[in-house]
Design a protein around this motif. Structure first.
Motif, PDB file in Angstrom:
ATOM      1  N   MET A   1      -7.746 -30.656 -17.503  1.00  0.00           N
ATOM      2  CA  MET A   1      -6.422 -30.051 -17.461  1.00  0.00           C
ATOM      3  C   MET A   1      -6.201 -29.238 -18.730  1.00  0.00           C
ATOM      4  N   LEU A   2      -5.594 -28.094 -18.551  1.00  0.00           N
ATOM      5  CA  LEU A   2      -5.308 -27.208 -19.669  1.00  0.00           C
ATOM      6  C   LEU A   2      -3.812 -27.219 -19.944  1.00  0.00           C
ATOM      7  N   LYS A   3      -3.431 -27.546 -21.173  1.00  0.00           N
ATOM      8  CA  LYS A   3      -2.009 -27.565 -21.536  1.00  0.00           C
ATOM      9  C   LYS A   3      -1.662 -26.234 -22.197  1.00  0.00           C
ATOM     10  N   VAL A   4      -0.625 -25.574 -21.679  1.00  0.00           N
ATOM     11  CA  VAL A   4      -0.172 -24.306 -22.252  1.00  0.00           C
ATOM     12  C   VAL A   4       1.342 -24.335 -22.439  1.00  0.00           C
ATOM     13  N   LEU A   5       1.813 -23.459 -23.276  1.00  0.00           N
ATOM     14  CA  LEU A   5       3.243 -23.272 -23.492  1.00  0.00           C
ATOM     15  C   LEU A   5       3.719 -22.181 -22.543  1.00  0.00           C
ATOM     16  N   LEU A   6       4.721 -22.488 -21.730  1.00  0.00           N
ATOM     17  CA  LEU A   6       5.299 -21.526 -20.803  1.00  0.00           C
ATOM     18  C   LEU A   6       6.476 -20.845 -21.485  1.00  0.00           C
ATOM     19  N   VAL A   7       6.458 -19.510 -21.511  1.00  0.00           N
ATOM     20  CA  VAL A   7       7.493 -18.733 -22.190  1.00  0.00           C
ATOM     21  C   VAL A   7       8.125 -17.771 -21.196  1.00  0.00           C
ATOM     22  N   LEU A   8       9.444 -17.782 -21.114  1.00  0.00           N
ATOM     23  CA  LEU A   8      10.192 -16.911 -20.214  1.00  0.00           C
ATOM     24  C   LEU A   8      10.513 -15.603 -20.919  1.00  0.00           C
ATOM     25  N   HIS A   9      10.208 -14.479 -20.269  1.00  0.00           N
ATOM     26  CA  HIS A   9      10.584 -13.158 -20.772  1.00  0.00           C
ATOM     27  C   HIS A   9      11.712 -12.670 -19.877  1.00  0.00           C
ATOM     28  N   ASP A  10      12.910 -12.627 -20.428  1.00  0.00           N
ATOM     29  CA  ASP A  10      14.072 -12.262 -19.605  1.00  0.00           C
ATOM     30  C   ASP A  10      14.437 -10.792 -19.717  1.00  0.00           C
ATOM     31  N   GLY A  11      13.537  -9.972 -20.197  1.00  0.00           N
ATOM     32  CA  GLY A  11      13.795  -8.542 -20.311  1.00  0.00           C
ATOM     33  C   GLY A  11      13.975  -8.081 -21.739  1.00  0.00           C
ATOM     34  N   LYS A  12      14.589  -8.922 -22.557  1.00  0.00           N
ATOM     35  CA  LYS A  12      14.770  -8.552 -23.961  1.00  0.00           C
ATOM     36  C   LYS A  12      14.274  -9.631 -24.913  1.00  0.00           C
ATOM     37  N   ASP A  13      14.369 -10.883 -24.519  1.00  0.00           N
ATOM     38  CA  ASP A  13      13.972 -11.989 -25.378  1.00  0.00           C
ATOM     39  C   ASP A  13      12.868 -12.814 -24.728  1.00  0.00           C
ATOM     40  N   TYR A  14      12.175 -13.560 -25.577  1.00  0.00           N
ATOM     41  CA  TYR A  14      11.176 -14.520 -25.122  1.00  0.00           C
ATOM     42  C   TYR A  14      11.730 -15.912 -25.422  1.00  0.00           C
ATOM     43  N   ILE A  15      11.800 -16.761 -24.401  1.00  0.00           N
ATOM     44  CA  ILE A  15      12.426 -18.074 -24.527  1.00  0.00           C
ATOM     45  C   ILE A  15      11.410 -19.144 -24.155  1.00  0.00           C
ATOM     46  N   ARG A  16      11.211 -20.105 -25.060  1.00  0.00           N
ATOM     47  CA  ARG A  16      10.283 -21.210 -24.792  1.00  0.00           C
ATOM     48  C   ARG A  16      10.852 -22.054 -23.666  1.00  0.00           C
ATOM     49  N   MET A  17      10.062 -22.285 -22.629  1.00  0.00           N
ATOM     50  CA  MET A  17      10.522 -23.107 -21.512  1.00  0.00           C
ATOM     51  C   MET A  17      10.012 -24.534 -21.662  1.00  0.00           C
ATOM     52  N   ASN A  18       8.720 -24.744 -21.487  1.00  0.00           N
ATOM     53  CA  ASN A  18       8.163 -26.086 -21.591  1.00  0.00           C
ATOM     54  C   ASN A  18       6.644 -26.003 -21.670  1.00  0.00           C
ATOM     55  N   LYS A  19       6.035 -27.156 -21.899  1.00  0.00           N
ATOM     56  CA  LYS A  19       4.578 -27.228 -21.865  1.00  0.00           C
ATOM     57  C   LYS A  19       4.185 -27.680 -20.477  1.00  0.00           C
ATOM     58  N   VAL A  20       3.170 -27.029 -19.932  1.00  0.00           N
ATOM     59  CA  VAL A  20       2.718 -27.336 -18.579  1.00  0.00           C
ATOM     60  C   VAL A  20       1.202 -27.481 -18.567  1.00  0.00           C
ATOM     61  N   PHE A  21       0.701 -28.105 -17.511  1.00  0.00           N
ATOM     62  CA  PHE A  21      -0.737 -28.287 -17.335  1.00  0.00           C
ATOM     63  C   PHE A  21      -1.213 -27.477 -16.141  1.00  0.00           C
ATOM     64  N   PHE A  22      -2.383 -26.881 -16.276  1.00  0.00           N
ATOM     65  CA  PHE A  22      -3.027 -26.163 -15.184  1.00  0.00           C
ATOM     66  C   PHE A  22      -4.459 -26.649 -15.043  1.00  0.00           C
ATOM     67  N   VAL A  61       1.547 -18.794 -21.666  1.00  0.00           N
ATOM     68  CA  VAL A  61       1.706 -18.047 -20.423  1.00  0.00           C
ATOM     69  C   VAL A  61       3.121 -17.468 -20.430  1.00  0.00           C
ATOM     70  N   VAL A  62       3.225 -16.131 -20.414  1.00  0.00           N
ATOM     71  CA  VAL A  62       4.516 -15.450 -20.418  1.00  0.00           C
ATOM     72  C   VAL A  62       4.866 -15.099 -18.975  1.00  0.00           C
ATOM     73  N   VAL A  63       6.065 -15.488 -18.541  1.00  0.00           N
ATOM     74  CA  VAL A  63       6.494 -15.285 -17.154  1.00  0.00           C
ATOM     75  C   VAL A  63       7.883 -14.661 -17.112  1.00  0.00           C
ATOM     76  N   HIS A  64       8.224 -14.094 -15.969  1.00  0.00           N
ATOM     77  CA  HIS A  64       9.622 -13.760 -15.696  1.00  0.00           C
ATOM     78  C   HIS A  64       9.950 -14.229 -14.287  1.00  0.00           C
ATOM     79  N   GLN A  65      11.216 -14.549 -14.069  1.00  0.00           N
ATOM     80  CA  GLN A  65      11.620 -15.112 -12.789  1.00  0.00           C
ATOM     81  C   GLN A  65      11.484 -14.069 -11.697  1.00  0.00           C
TER      82      GLN A  65
END
Length: 86
Positions: A1-22, A61-65
């Motif tokens: 399992m790989l643990k990564v930090l999930l970061v939300l990009h909401d268009g202007k800011d980057y917001i730490r969401m949580n740590k997840v496993f893949f 991992v940088v994501v947007h909704q």
């Protein structure tokens, strides 16, 4: 399992969401569903070279909704506790 930090990009800011496993790191352009039940589109994936941490994360991992009117947002109408947990 790989643990990564999930970061939300909401268009202007980057917001730490949580740590997840893949099992495998997602790729740019792939949809993932977070534990909040929402679909996210992967923007970027980074991995750390030769980095050791006691927290165990190996990348970001940088994501947007995904827009709520897209099919992927409606396809996964899952309740995590009821549908996926044993």
């Amino acid at each position: 399992m790989l643990k990564v930090l999930l970061v939300l990009h909401d268009g202007k800011d980057y917001i730490r969401m949580n740590k997840v496993f893949f099992e495998e790191l997602p790729i740019k352009g792939q949809y993932i569903v977070n534990s909040d039940g929402l679909a996210y589109l992967v923007e970027e994936v980074t991995t750390f070279a030769n980095y050791v941490t006691s927290k165990g994360a190996i990348g970001i991992v940088v994501v947007h909704q995904a827009p709520r009117d897209e099919p992927v947002s409606q396809l996964y109408g899952l309740n995590i506790e009821e549908d996926l947990d044993d």
